[in-house]
Scaffold this motif. Structure first.
Motif, PDB file in Angstrom:
ATOM      1  N   MET A   1      44.008  35.050 -70.013  1.00  0.00           N
ATOM      2  CA  MET A   1      45.019  34.549 -71.064  1.00  0.00           C
ATOM      3  C   MET A   1      45.472  35.737 -71.958  1.00  0.00           C
ATOM      4  SD  MET A   1      43.101  31.160 -72.711  1.00  0.00           S
ATOM      5  CE  MET A   1      44.026  31.352 -74.296  1.00  0.00           C
ATOM      6  N   SER A   2      46.227  36.556 -70.732  1.00  0.00           N
ATOM      7  CA  SER A   2      46.694  37.909 -71.436  1.00  0.00           C
ATOM      8  C   SER A   2      47.592  38.589 -70.352  1.00  0.00           C
ATOM      9  CB  SER A   2      45.344  39.031 -71.596  1.00  0.00           C
ATOM     10  OG  SER A   2      44.795  39.243 -70.237  1.00  0.00           O
TER      11      SER A   2
ATOM     12  N   PHE B   1      47.475  36.015 -62.452  1.00  0.00           N
ATOM     13  CA  PHE B   1      48.187  35.174 -63.185  1.00  0.00           C
ATOM     14  C   PHE B   1      47.919  35.106 -64.369  1.00  0.00           C
ATOM     15  CE2 PHE B   1      48.337  30.780 -64.650  1.00  0.00           C
ATOM     16  CZ  PHE B   1      49.337  30.577 -64.838  1.00  0.00           C
ATOM     17  N   GLY B   2      48.627  35.163 -65.624  1.00  0.00           N
ATOM     18  CA  GLY B   2      48.054  34.915 -66.895  1.00  0.00           C
ATOM     19  C   GLY B   2      49.186  34.368 -67.650  1.00  0.00           C
ATOM     20  N   ARG B   3      48.957  33.913 -68.999  1.00  0.00           N
ATOM     21  CA  ARG B   3      49.701  33.390 -69.883  1.00  0.00           C
ATOM     22  C   ARG B   3      49.201  34.121 -71.374  1.00  0.00           C
ATOM     23  NH1 ARG B   3      52.595  28.466 -69.131  1.00  0.00           N
ATOM     24  NH2 ARG B   3      53.947  29.232 -70.981  1.00  0.00           N
ATOM     25  N   ALA B   4      50.351  34.381 -71.919  1.00  0.00           N
ATOM     26  CA  ALA B   4      49.895  35.100 -73.220  1.00  0.00           C
ATOM     27  C   ALA B   4      50.695  34.470 -74.449  1.00  0.00           C
ATOM     28  CB  ALA B   4      50.687  36.690 -72.997  1.00  0.00           C
TER      29      ALA B   4
ATOM     30  N   ILE C   1      49.298  30.855 -75.394  1.00  0.00           N
ATOM     31  CA  ILE C   1      49.324  29.640 -74.570  1.00  0.00           C
ATOM     32  C   ILE C   1      48.216  29.523 -73.602  1.00  0.00           C
ATOM     33  CG2 ILE C   1      50.894  28.670 -72.866  1.00  0.00           C
ATOM     34  CD1 ILE C   1      53.083  30.189 -74.190  1.00  0.00           C
TER      35      ILE C   1
ATOM     36  N   PRO D   1      47.023  27.740 -70.407  1.00  0.00           N
ATOM     37  CA  PRO D   1      47.650  26.989 -68.987  1.00  0.00           C
ATOM     38  C   PRO D   1      47.077  25.756 -68.931  1.00  0.00           C
ATOM     39  CG  PRO D   1      46.539  29.079 -68.277  1.00  0.00           C
ATOM     40  CD  PRO D   1      46.443  29.265 -69.941  1.00  0.00           C
TER      41      PRO D   1
ATOM     42  N   GLU E   1      48.966  24.431 -63.634  1.00  0.00           N
ATOM     43  CA  GLU E   1      49.530  25.576 -63.553  1.00  0.00           C
ATOM     44  C   GLU E   1      48.731  26.535 -62.785  1.00  0.00           C
ATOM     45  OE1 GLU E   1      51.894  27.429 -67.149  1.00  0.00           O
ATOM     46  OE2 GLU E   1      50.628  25.711 -68.021  1.00  0.00           O
TER      47      GLU E   1
END
Length: 357
Positions: A312-313, A334-337, A340, A342, A346
């Motif tokens: 998550m970064s 793979f990451g969300r920042a 957020i 996931p 996803e």
């Protein structure tokens, strides 16, 4: 107290307490003649005043007489000695600035560890005294002594972990909370409306010695010494404090995930979903960031061949994972920042894309 019982096979009463010659040599205890000593200001001193005799609740038969067995004696000191002992304790504490309270954790641990073998050397003597002084059985006395040693060692281990926990980063799973709305802070009250500063403000060390907490050593030699202490601590961490968890690594996975915290929990759900499709994926979840579980990651990466860091970064852990596996194995990401989180779907899509790559 019941003093006699029937002898087996006869009507004659059997004595409850043994004669001196009936006690096995291994269980005999000698009179402790050095009891007139006491500890004061770090020194063992001899007492030349009155003493109190210590008797066992177990008696010894001597001819027709039965009497409690004398074990030793201890000083009956006066109020003057009590005040001297109190003053010595106050000096040793020195408002928290004495030698022991300011000693480093590792040095205090070394002192206690040095005491353990000296205590174990007199185990048999202490066990016999427990038997005679409070009437415990031999097995119970031995267990009590061994439990005490185990407690000391457990206390040392707990102190080591406590000291290390104060100096390392540990990842804790779970999302505590997420707030996306603005927060309004009311203006502080006027200074005149605050309580008296004497009830809450830090006003300095008045009437006592200042306590200074610092980690900066301006003297180069002191700084170098502190660096050696820290380096030794880091080596201990690298040996004893690497913590990580694994998931689904025993089923010949085709891809290795490295993820931590909340992201690791989402990845485990994604792994279960892929398993239903006949695709095996494994997970290593670092619990400590330092020391990093590099050896475990490398071990499984060599077997699997494909690695992805899921975060998550923006990929802060990719470099650590790449350093662990070397440059012969590519590390995907793979990451969300932005806070957020996931969904497992996803993550599944990202893993399937990495497998196709």
């Amino acid at each position: 107290m019941v003093c006699a019982m029937r002898r087996a096979g006869t009507d004659a009463p059997a004595p409850v307490f043994p004669a001196a010659n009936e006690i096995p040599p291994a269980h005999q205890v000698k009179y402790y003649a050095e009891g007139a000593r006491y500890l004061m200001n770090g020194q063992v001193r001899t007492w030349d005043g009155p003493c109190q005799e210590v008797f066992s609740p177990l008696c010894i038969r001597d001819g027709g007489q039965t009497a409690p067995h004398a074990l030793g004696h201890y000083p009956l000191m006066t109020a003057d000695q009590s005040r001297q002992a109190e003053d010595a304790a106050v000096r040793a504490w020195d408002n928290g600035c004495g030698e022991w309270p300011t000693m480093s954790v590792i040095d205090r641990i070394r002192c206690v560890e040095a005491f353990i073998p000296r205590m174990q050397a007199v185990r048999d003597e202490v066990v016999r005294l427990l038997m005679w002084e409070i009437g415990k059985t031999l097995p119970d006395s031995q267990k009590e002594f061994d439990r005490t040693v185990e407690y000391i060692k457990a206390t040392i281990d707990a102190l080591k972990h406590l000291d290390n926990d104060h100096s390392r980063f540990t990842i804790v799973d779970g999302t505590i909370g997420q707030m996306m709305e603005p927060v309004e802070f009311k203006p502080p009250p006027p200074a005149a409306d605050l309580p008296s500063v004497e009830t809450w403000a830090t006003t300095g060390a008045k009437g006592r010695k200042c306590n200074i907490a610092h980690s900066l050593f301006l003297d180069p030699e002191a700084l170098e010494k502190n660096n050696h202490v820290l380096a030794a601590k880091y080596k201990v961490w690298q040996k004893d404090e690497i913590r990580f968890a694994t998931y689904n690594l025993d089923n010949n996975p085709r891809l290795l995930i490295v993820a931590y915290g909340t992201m690791a929990r989402i990845c485990s759900t994604a792994i279960d979903e892929l398993k239903q499709k006949g695709v095996e994926v494994g997970l290593i979840r670092p619990i400590t960031l330092y020391p990093f579980p590099a050896a475990a990651i490398l071990q499984h990466a060599k077997k699997i061949g494909k690695v992805i860091s899921v975060e998550m970064s923006m990929g802060q852990m990719v470099e650590d994972v790449q350093a662990a596996v070397g440059h012969d194995i590519h590390v995907g990401f793979f990451g969300r920042a932005g806070g957020i989180i996931p969904s497992p779907d996803e993550v599944v899509q990202a893993l399937e894309a990495e497998l196709r790559a």
